[in-house]
Design a protein around this motif. Sequence first.
Motif, PDB file in Angstrom:
ATOM      1  N   LEU A  62      15.195 -31.925  41.911  1.00  0.00           N
ATOM      2  CA  LEU A  62      15.228 -33.208  41.211  1.00  0.00           C
ATOM      3  C   LEU A  62      14.256 -34.195  41.838  1.00  0.00           C
ATOM      4  O   LEU A  62      13.543 -34.909  41.135  1.00  0.00           O
ATOM      5  CB  LEU A  62      16.652 -33.762  41.214  1.00  0.00           C
ATOM      6  CG  LEU A  62      16.873 -35.099  40.523  1.00  0.00           C
ATOM      7  CD1 LEU A  62      16.429 -35.054  39.071  1.00  0.00           C
ATOM      8  CD2 LEU A  62      18.340 -35.492  40.620  1.00  0.00           C
ATOM      9  N   GLU A  63      14.189 -34.232  43.160  1.00  0.00           N
ATOM     10  CA  GLU A  63      13.257 -35.142  43.842  1.00  0.00           C
ATOM     11  C   GLU A  63      11.803 -34.816  43.493  1.00  0.00           C
ATOM     12  O   GLU A  63      10.999 -35.729  43.274  1.00  0.00           O
ATOM     13  CB  GLU A  63      13.466 -35.072  45.347  1.00  0.00           C
ATOM     14  CG  GLU A  63      14.722 -35.779  45.806  1.00  0.00           C
ATOM     15  CD  GLU A  63      14.910 -35.714  47.318  1.00  0.00           C
ATOM     16  OE1 GLU A  63      13.907 -35.605  48.047  1.00  0.00           O
ATOM     17  OE2 GLU A  63      16.066 -35.779  47.752  1.00  0.00           O
ATOM     18  N   GLU A  64      11.461 -33.525  43.436  1.00  0.00           N
ATOM     19  CA  GLU A  64      10.097 -33.132  43.047  1.00  0.00           C
ATOM     20  C   GLU A  64       9.782 -33.595  41.632  1.00  0.00           C
ATOM     21  O   GLU A  64       8.702 -34.117  41.356  1.00  0.00           O
ATOM     22  CB  GLU A  64       9.934 -31.620  43.130  1.00  0.00           C
ATOM     23  CG  GLU A  64       9.819 -31.076  44.529  1.00  0.00           C
ATOM     24  CD  GLU A  64       9.663 -29.562  44.535  1.00  0.00           C
ATOM     25  OE1 GLU A  64       9.183 -28.982  43.523  1.00  0.00           O
ATOM     26  OE2 GLU A  64      10.023 -28.952  45.559  1.00  0.00           O
ATOM     27  N   ALA A  65      10.722 -33.387  40.727  1.00  0.00           N
ATOM     28  CA  ALA A  65      10.524 -33.802  39.341  1.00  0.00           C
ATOM     29  C   ALA A  65      10.392 -35.317  39.234  1.00  0.00           C
ATOM     30  O   ALA A  65       9.565 -35.829  38.477  1.00  0.00           O
ATOM     31  CB  ALA A  65      11.674 -33.304  38.477  1.00  0.00           C
ATOM     32  N   ALA A  66      11.189 -36.042  40.001  1.00  0.00           N
ATOM     33  CA  ALA A  66      11.123 -37.505  39.980  1.00  0.00           C
ATOM     34  C   ALA A  66       9.772 -38.003  40.465  1.00  0.00           C
ATOM     35  O   ALA A  66       9.216 -38.951  39.904  1.00  0.00           O
ATOM     36  CB  ALA A  66      12.247 -38.083  40.837  1.00  0.00           C
ATOM     37  N   ALA A  67       9.228 -37.359  41.485  1.00  0.00           N
ATOM     38  CA  ALA A  67       7.916 -37.757  42.002  1.00  0.00           C
ATOM     39  C   ALA A  67       6.836 -37.546  40.931  1.00  0.00           C
ATOM     40  O   ALA A  67       5.982 -38.418  40.722  1.00  0.00           O
ATOM     41  CB  ALA A  67       7.588 -36.987  43.274  1.00  0.00           C
ATOM     42  N   ARG A  68       6.868 -36.390  40.252  1.00  0.00           N
ATOM     43  CA  ARG A  68       5.902 -36.126  39.177  1.00  0.00           C
ATOM     44  C   ARG A  68       6.059 -37.140  38.049  1.00  0.00           C
ATOM     45  O   ARG A  68       5.081 -37.682  37.536  1.00  0.00           O
ATOM     46  CB  ARG A  68       6.094 -34.719  38.598  1.00  0.00           C
ATOM     47  CG  ARG A  68       5.533 -33.603  39.385  1.00  0.00           C
ATOM     48  CD  ARG A  68       5.494 -32.290  38.596  1.00  0.00           C
ATOM     49  NE  ARG A  68       6.684 -31.998  37.817  1.00  0.00           N
ATOM     50  CZ  ARG A  68       7.770 -31.367  38.279  1.00  0.00           C
ATOM     51  NH1 ARG A  68       7.818 -30.971  39.542  1.00  0.00           N
ATOM     52  NH2 ARG A  68       8.805 -31.134  37.488  1.00  0.00           N
ATOM     53  N   SER A  69       7.310 -37.398  37.674  1.00  0.00           N
ATOM     54  CA  SER A  69       7.590 -38.323  36.591  1.00  0.00           C
ATOM     55  C   SER A  69       7.048 -39.718  36.902  1.00  0.00           C
ATOM     56  O   SER A  69       6.398 -40.347  36.065  1.00  0.00           O
ATOM     57  CB  SER A  69       9.101 -38.386  36.345  1.00  0.00           C
ATOM     58  OG  SER A  69       9.400 -39.328  35.349  1.00  0.00           O
ATOM     59  N   ARG A  70       7.320 -40.155  38.097  1.00  0.00           N
ATOM     60  CA  ARG A  70       6.860 -41.503  38.479  1.00  0.00           C
ATOM     61  C   ARG A  70       5.342 -41.574  38.528  1.00  0.00           C
ATOM     62  O   ARG A  70       4.738 -42.534  38.047  1.00  0.00           O
ATOM     63  CB  ARG A  70       7.457 -41.888  39.824  1.00  0.00           C
ATOM     64  CG  ARG A  70       7.136 -43.296  40.186  1.00  0.00           C
ATOM     65  CD  ARG A  70       7.892 -43.754  41.385  1.00  0.00           C
ATOM     66  NE  ARG A  70       7.720 -45.191  41.483  1.00  0.00           N
ATOM     67  CZ  ARG A  70       8.556 -45.990  42.080  1.00  0.00           C
ATOM     68  NH1 ARG A  70       9.635 -45.501  42.626  1.00  0.00           N
ATOM     69  NH2 ARG A  70       8.328 -47.278  42.129  1.00  0.00           N
ATOM     70  N   GLN A  71       4.698 -40.559  39.097  1.00  0.00           N
ATOM     71  CA  GLN A  71       3.243 -40.561  39.193  1.00  0.00           C
ATOM     72  C   GLN A  71       2.595 -40.601  37.808  1.00  0.00           C
ATOM     73  O   GLN A  71       1.712 -41.412  37.556  1.00  0.00           O
ATOM     74  CB  GLN A  71       2.759 -39.330  39.952  1.00  0.00           C
ATOM     75  CG  GLN A  71       1.247 -39.267  40.052  1.00  0.00           C
ATOM     76  CD  GLN A  71       0.760 -38.006  40.726  1.00  0.00           C
ATOM     77  OE1 GLN A  71       1.506 -37.066  40.958  1.00  0.00           O
ATOM     78  NE2 GLN A  71      -0.517 -37.981  41.037  1.00  0.00           N
ATOM     79  N   ILE A  72       3.064 -39.749  36.913  1.00  0.00           N
ATOM     80  CA  ILE A  72       2.482 -39.714  35.568  1.00  0.00           C
ATOM     81  C   ILE A  72       2.741 -41.028  34.844  1.00  0.00           C
ATOM     82  O   ILE A  72       1.859 -41.581  34.191  1.00  0.00           O
ATOM     83  CB  ILE A  72       3.020 -38.507  34.779  1.00  0.00           C
ATOM     84  CG1 ILE A  72       2.427 -37.229  35.385  1.00  0.00           C
ATOM     85  CG2 ILE A  72       2.696 -38.617  33.293  1.00  0.00           C
ATOM     86  CD1 ILE A  72       3.096 -35.963  34.937  1.00  0.00           C
ATOM     87  N   GLY A  73       3.967 -41.543  34.973  1.00  0.00           N
ATOM     88  CA  GLY A  73       4.288 -42.810  34.322  1.00  0.00           C
ATOM     89  C   GLY A  73       3.479 -43.971  34.866  1.00  0.00           C
ATOM     90  O   GLY A  73       2.948 -44.778  34.109  1.00  0.00           O
ATOM     91  N   ASP A  74       3.360 -44.050  36.179  1.00  0.00           N
ATOM     92  CA  ASP A  74       2.660 -45.180  36.797  1.00  0.00           C
ATOM     93  C   ASP A  74       1.143 -45.069  36.694  1.00  0.00           C
ATOM     94  O   ASP A  74       0.457 -46.053  36.434  1.00  0.00           O
ATOM     95  CB  ASP A  74       3.047 -45.315  38.272  1.00  0.00           C
ATOM     96  CG  ASP A  74       4.484 -45.793  38.473  1.00  0.00           C
ATOM     97  OD1 ASP A  74       5.131 -46.174  37.479  1.00  0.00           O
ATOM     98  OD2 ASP A  74       4.947 -45.760  39.624  1.00  0.00           O
ATOM     99  N   GLU A  75       0.613 -43.861  36.900  1.00  0.00           N
ATOM    100  CA  GLU A  75      -0.837 -43.704  36.988  1.00  0.00           C
ATOM    101  C   GLU A  75      -1.507 -43.337  35.670  1.00  0.00           C
ATOM    102  O   GLU A  75      -2.633 -43.759  35.417  1.00  0.00           O
ATOM    103  CB  GLU A  75      -1.183 -42.654  38.048  1.00  0.00           C
ATOM    104  CG  GLU A  75      -0.760 -43.075  39.445  1.00  0.00           C
ATOM    105  CD  GLU A  75      -1.011 -42.002  40.488  1.00  0.00           C
ATOM    106  OE1 GLU A  75      -1.722 -41.018  40.197  1.00  0.00           O
ATOM    107  OE2 GLU A  75      -0.477 -42.150  41.613  1.00  0.00           O
TER     108      GLU A  75
END
Length: 94
Positions: free
Chosen positions: A18-31
Amino acid sequence: MNTYVIRRRDGWRSGADLEEAAARSRQIGDEDMGQDIRWIRSYVVEEEDGSLGTVCIYQGTSDEKVREHADRAGIPADEVAKVLDTVLVRADPA
């Protein structure tokens, strides 16, 4: 932007996944999609089979952009519903 509730069922077997997925999600959303999507919060829930699912609150320009974000992040978006109103009884617990 509209507010959306996203139900992600049986997405992860562990907190680390879940933490890995959250990091990807945040990066794509923010960047990559900052003009179209904003992650507000998520609630992690236990699924019937013991896996982890989430109920996520996002703001987005459309449900299509919400689903595009999920596809790009490699995370499920089993149900996407537009929020029409909020009934606030109490503030979220700390």
